[in-house]
Design a protein around this motif. Structure first.
Motif, PDB file in Angstrom:
ATOM      1  N   GLU A 274       0.628  -1.092  -0.393  1.00 32.72           N
ATOM      2  CA  GLU A 274      -0.078   0.046   0.008  1.00 32.72           C
ATOM      3  C   GLU A 274       0.855   1.039   0.084  1.00 32.72           C
ATOM      4  O   GLU A 274       0.683   2.273  -0.834  1.00 32.72           O
ATOM      5  CB  GLU A 274      -0.922  -0.172   1.275  1.00 32.72           C
ATOM      6  CG  GLU A 274      -2.243  -1.179   0.880  1.00 32.72           C
ATOM      7  CD  GLU A 274      -3.095  -0.670   0.307  1.00 32.72           C
ATOM      8  OE1 GLU A 274      -3.184   0.506  -0.710  1.00 32.72           O
ATOM      9  OE2 GLU A 274      -3.796  -1.620  -0.695  1.00 32.72           O
ATOM     10  N   LYS A 277       2.961   1.831  -2.963  1.00 33.37           N
ATOM     11  CA  LYS A 277       1.984   2.420  -4.496  1.00 33.37           C
ATOM     12  C   LYS A 277       1.861   4.061  -4.544  1.00 33.37           C
ATOM     13  O   LYS A 277       1.265   4.365  -5.105  1.00 33.37           O
ATOM     14  CB  LYS A 277       0.839   1.754  -4.516  1.00 33.37           C
ATOM     15  CG  LYS A 277      -0.904   1.754  -5.459  1.00 33.37           C
ATOM     16  CD  LYS A 277      -1.570   0.375  -5.258  1.00 33.37           C
ATOM     17  CE  LYS A 277      -2.818   1.144  -6.741  1.00 33.37           C
ATOM     18  NZ  LYS A 277      -3.000   2.363  -6.317  1.00 33.37           N
ATOM     19  N   ASP A 281       1.947   7.024  -6.655  1.00 34.33           N
ATOM     20  CA  ASP A 281       1.090   7.779  -7.503  1.00 34.33           C
ATOM     21  C   ASP A 281       1.868   9.275  -7.151  1.00 34.33           C
ATOM     22  O   ASP A 281       0.690   9.567  -8.569  1.00 34.33           O
ATOM     23  CB  ASP A 281       0.016   7.255  -6.332  1.00 34.33           C
ATOM     24  CG  ASP A 281      -1.139   5.586  -7.049  1.00 34.33           C
ATOM     25  OD1 ASP A 281      -0.589   5.165  -7.694  1.00 34.33           O
ATOM     26  OD2 ASP A 281      -1.538   5.203  -6.295  1.00 34.33           O
ATOM     27  N   SER A 388      -0.374  -3.304  -8.025  1.00 34.45           N
ATOM     28  CA  SER A 388      -1.927  -3.178  -7.973  1.00 34.45           C
ATOM     29  C   SER A 388      -1.962  -5.126  -8.269  1.00 34.45           C
ATOM     30  O   SER A 388      -3.044  -5.452  -7.540  1.00 34.45           O
ATOM     31  CB  SER A 388      -2.518  -2.184  -9.399  1.00 34.45           C
ATOM     32  OG  SER A 388      -2.339  -0.688  -9.026  1.00 34.45           O
ATOM     33  N   ARG A 389      -1.493  -4.562  -9.299  1.00 37.03           N
ATOM     34  CA  ARG A 389      -2.127  -6.818  -9.511  1.00 37.03           C
ATOM     35  C   ARG A 389      -0.719  -7.655  -8.251  1.00 37.03           C
ATOM     36  O   ARG A 389      -1.806  -8.615  -8.155  1.00 37.03           O
ATOM     37  CB  ARG A 389      -0.932  -6.909 -10.970  1.00 37.03           C
ATOM     38  CG  ARG A 389      -1.099  -8.886 -11.126  1.00 37.03           C
ATOM     39  CD  ARG A 389      -2.393  -9.169 -11.719  1.00 37.03           C
ATOM     40  NE  ARG A 389      -2.149 -10.644 -12.075  1.00 37.03           N
ATOM     41  CZ  ARG A 389      -3.084 -11.087 -11.168  1.00 37.03           C
ATOM     42  NH1 ARG A 389      -3.412 -10.995  -9.650  1.00 37.03           N
ATOM     43  NH2 ARG A 389      -2.877 -12.464 -10.909  1.00 37.03           N
ATOM     44  N   GLN A 392      -3.958  -7.490  -6.117  1.00 35.59           N
ATOM     45  CA  GLN A 392      -5.532  -8.243  -6.273  1.00 35.59           C
ATOM     46  C   GLN A 392      -5.413  -9.619  -6.292  1.00 35.59           C
ATOM     47  O   GLN A 392      -6.303 -10.473  -6.421  1.00 35.59           O
ATOM     48  CB  GLN A 392      -5.991  -8.196  -7.607  1.00 35.59           C
ATOM     49  CG  GLN A 392      -6.386  -6.421  -8.017  1.00 35.59           C
ATOM     50  CD  GLN A 392      -6.381  -6.437  -9.670  1.00 35.59           C
ATOM     51  OE1 GLN A 392      -6.460  -7.076  -9.902  1.00 35.59           O
ATOM     52  NE2 GLN A 392      -6.820  -4.888  -9.701  1.00 35.59           N
TER      53      GLN A 392
END
Length: 574
Positions: A274, A277, A281, A388-389, A392
């Motif tokens: 997290e 990421k 971003d 992101s992958r 998931q």
């Protein structure tokens, strides 16, 4: 030396993660001592190499300094009697070469200060602890509220980064950790942008980023102060180490190897992904993810050392991901480093080598699935998954994060553009280094194949076949020449002349005889006639060659007729 002093002109910014290799080229005896001549090379270029001379006593001092690692190193023992024998010196040289191979191939030992000073004294003779103290002392002159409690000696792996335990004078019980770091080879920000970006770190607020109390930078170094955590980092938890111990002692040879529980792996992994990421971003380059850069605060992981990329410091795992051309962005670097971290959390130790062909049994197959997507040979060929992958994937998708702390990290537009350019420059240097390593690997593989025994045998067989073929063709050429010379002196095998250029008959002694009428048309020759036609020169050559070879093979000396020679050369008297 003032903290804000500019660096010396022409200062070389070395990449301390570039691997050093060492080969003992020869030995010599001098004043009852044996000296070993060693060729040291940085990276893959032979041009970047130098010679050093070391005695056995120098090796012994190095080995003593590495004993804190508790590793069983293959160091040749001492010998008091007979240590000048030629056979013993040769045997000891082999042992010392093996010792050098072991320490230069160990990821932690090869990057430690004693090994660097032993192999490269010209670039690592400076006492960085003293330099750091000078910078810190100058800083305290302008900030008198801080006070040094004690130096935290070698708690980190970087040679040019030093740590000190601090306190605030009016809050003596509160402990803080100060880190001082020199600039690295990937420093591409201007001095003004660097100072702005470093000072911005103290305003960053995120539930998974460790709080920065104070940060400042100069044209040559940076200084950052954070709260000191007695429990240590995620790596300290995995290796059950004390935070204040030396890096070699904590992590080289743990007494007990044991991974974390599955719920810890899931929670810590999700928190780390997290925050990575979040930085991606924001356009903030990182590239320094490893277990020692993750601070533990209860059950919460908080990321450390965001300033490393700003200062241009090389990554802990750089020697790994420079081998794979698909890992060519800082985002991909962070994912690759997360794979190393996840492996340590799962198995309690780093992987033996990368890529990993097969993974040991794990607490859950979902862990192995994530590891395979990052560290397997297929992942190295196809490229890293995105953060992101990974979020998931089943291992992390069902983790609930309960931390409600607000995030705040405002980066000015102008600085964001400067960070983007710096990130591109870092990636460009990475790609160029990967290209050189790839070319060197291909060349080495070709040379190794060319010098292999199998390839030598194959070349010998080809050379023998070529020699036989050349000899055969040479024999055929000589046969053709001999056949053609015979054909030119024999009318039987000469080709027919055309009617347009008839050959006049022999008229010696009968010149008054009129010419005979032209001969009638010659009928076509039957197929079995041995006289070849002019329209088939290949047939002529084959027939002539065959007749000649047959004549030579069937020749019998005894079949020759005896002849009588009449000698008329003597003068006759009438």
């Amino acid at each position: 030396m003032a903290f804000m002093e500019k660096p010396l002109a022409g200062k070389v910014l070395l990449d301390d993660t570039a691997p050093l290799s060492a080969v003992i080229e020869a030995s010599q005896t001098l004043h009852s001592h044996t000296e070993y001549i060693i060729r040291v090379q940085r990276g893959i270029s032979m041009e970047n190499s130098w010679q050093i001379i070391r005695r056995y006593s120098d090796f012994d001092l190095l080995n003593n300094s590495l004993q804190v690692s508790a590793l069983s190193l293959p160091f040749p023992p001492k010998k008091l009697i007979g240590n000048m024998d030629r056979e013993f010196i040769a045997e000891r040289q082999k042992g010392l070469q093996n010792y050098l191979n072991v320490i230069t191939s160990n990821h932690i030992l090869s990057n430690c200060e004693p090994v660097k000073k032993f192999l490269d004294p010209n670039n690592y003779s400076v006492n960085y602890t003293e330099i750091a103290l000078q910078h810190v002392s100058m800083f305290f002159r302008s900030e008198p509220k801080w006070e040094v409690v004690e130096p935290l000696k070698d708690i980190g792996w970087r040679i040019r980064k030093k740590y000190f335990l601090m306190k605030i004078k009016n809050q003596p019980k509160e402990r803080l950790a100060l880190s001082w770091a020199d600039l690295g080879p990937d420093k591409y920000l201007s001095d003004k942008d660097l100072q702005c970006a470093v000072k911005l770190l103290s305003s960053c607020s995120h539930p998974y980023i460790y709080k920065v109390t104070f940060a400042t930078a100069s044209e040559s170094s940076a200084l950052v102060i954070r709260p000191f955590n007695e429990k240590g980092t995620l790596k300290d938890l995995i290796y059950k180490a004390k935070p204040k111990d030396q890096f070699l002692k904590k992590y080289c040879n743990p007494k007990k190897i044991q991974g974390l529980e599955i719920h810890q792996i899931k929670t810590f992994g999700r928190q780390i992904l997290e925050v990575v990421k979040f930085l991606h971003d924001k356009g903030f380059p990182y590239g320094h993810l490893h277990a020692s850069n993750v601070m533990l605060d209860g059950d919460t992981c908080r990321l450390l050392d965001l300033e490393n990329s700003l200062l241009g410091l090389p990554s802990f795992y750089r020697s790994y991901f420079t081998q794979f051309r698909k890992i060519n962005t800082l985002e991909a670097v962070d994912v690759h480093c997360f794979g190393h971290l996840l492996y340590e959390m799962t198995y309690g130790r780093p992987p033996d080598s990368v890529p990993v062909d097969s993974f040991p049994p794990a607490p859950s197959m979902s862990v192995v699935t994530v590891l395979e997507s990052i560290l397997s040979p297929e992942a190295m060929k196809n490229g890293m998954p995105t953060v992101s992958r990974l979020l998931q994937m089943p291992l992390f998708s069902d983790v609930l994060l309960t931390n409600s702390e607000k995030t705040q990290f405002k980066i000015p537009t102008k600085l964001k553009e400067a960070l983007k350019i710096a990130k591109e420059c870092i990636e460009k240097r990475l790609v160029e280094e990967q290209k050189l390593i790839h070319q060197h690997r291909r060349l080495t593989r070709a040379q190794s194949h060319h010098g292999s025994e199998e390839e030598k045998k194959r070349r010998k067989i080809l050379a023998r076949k070529k020699s036989k073929r050349s000899a055969f063709e040479s024999g055929e050429e000589q046969t053709m020449k001999y056949s053609n010379s015979n054909n030119s002196g024999s009318g039987a095998s000469s080709p027919l002349t055309s009617p347009s250029s008839p050959v006049p008959p022999f008229t010696a002694g009968a010149s008054t005889i009129p010419s005979p009428p032209p001969p009638p048309a010659v009928p076509p020759l039957p197929p079995n006639l041995d006289v070849p036609t002019q329209s088939d020169p290949q047939l002529v050559n084959n027939t002539s060659r065959g007749a000649l070879l047959s004549s030579i093979q069937n020749f019998q000396k005894g079949a020759l007729k005896k002849t009588e020679t009449c000698d008329y050369s003597a003068p006759r008297i009438s």
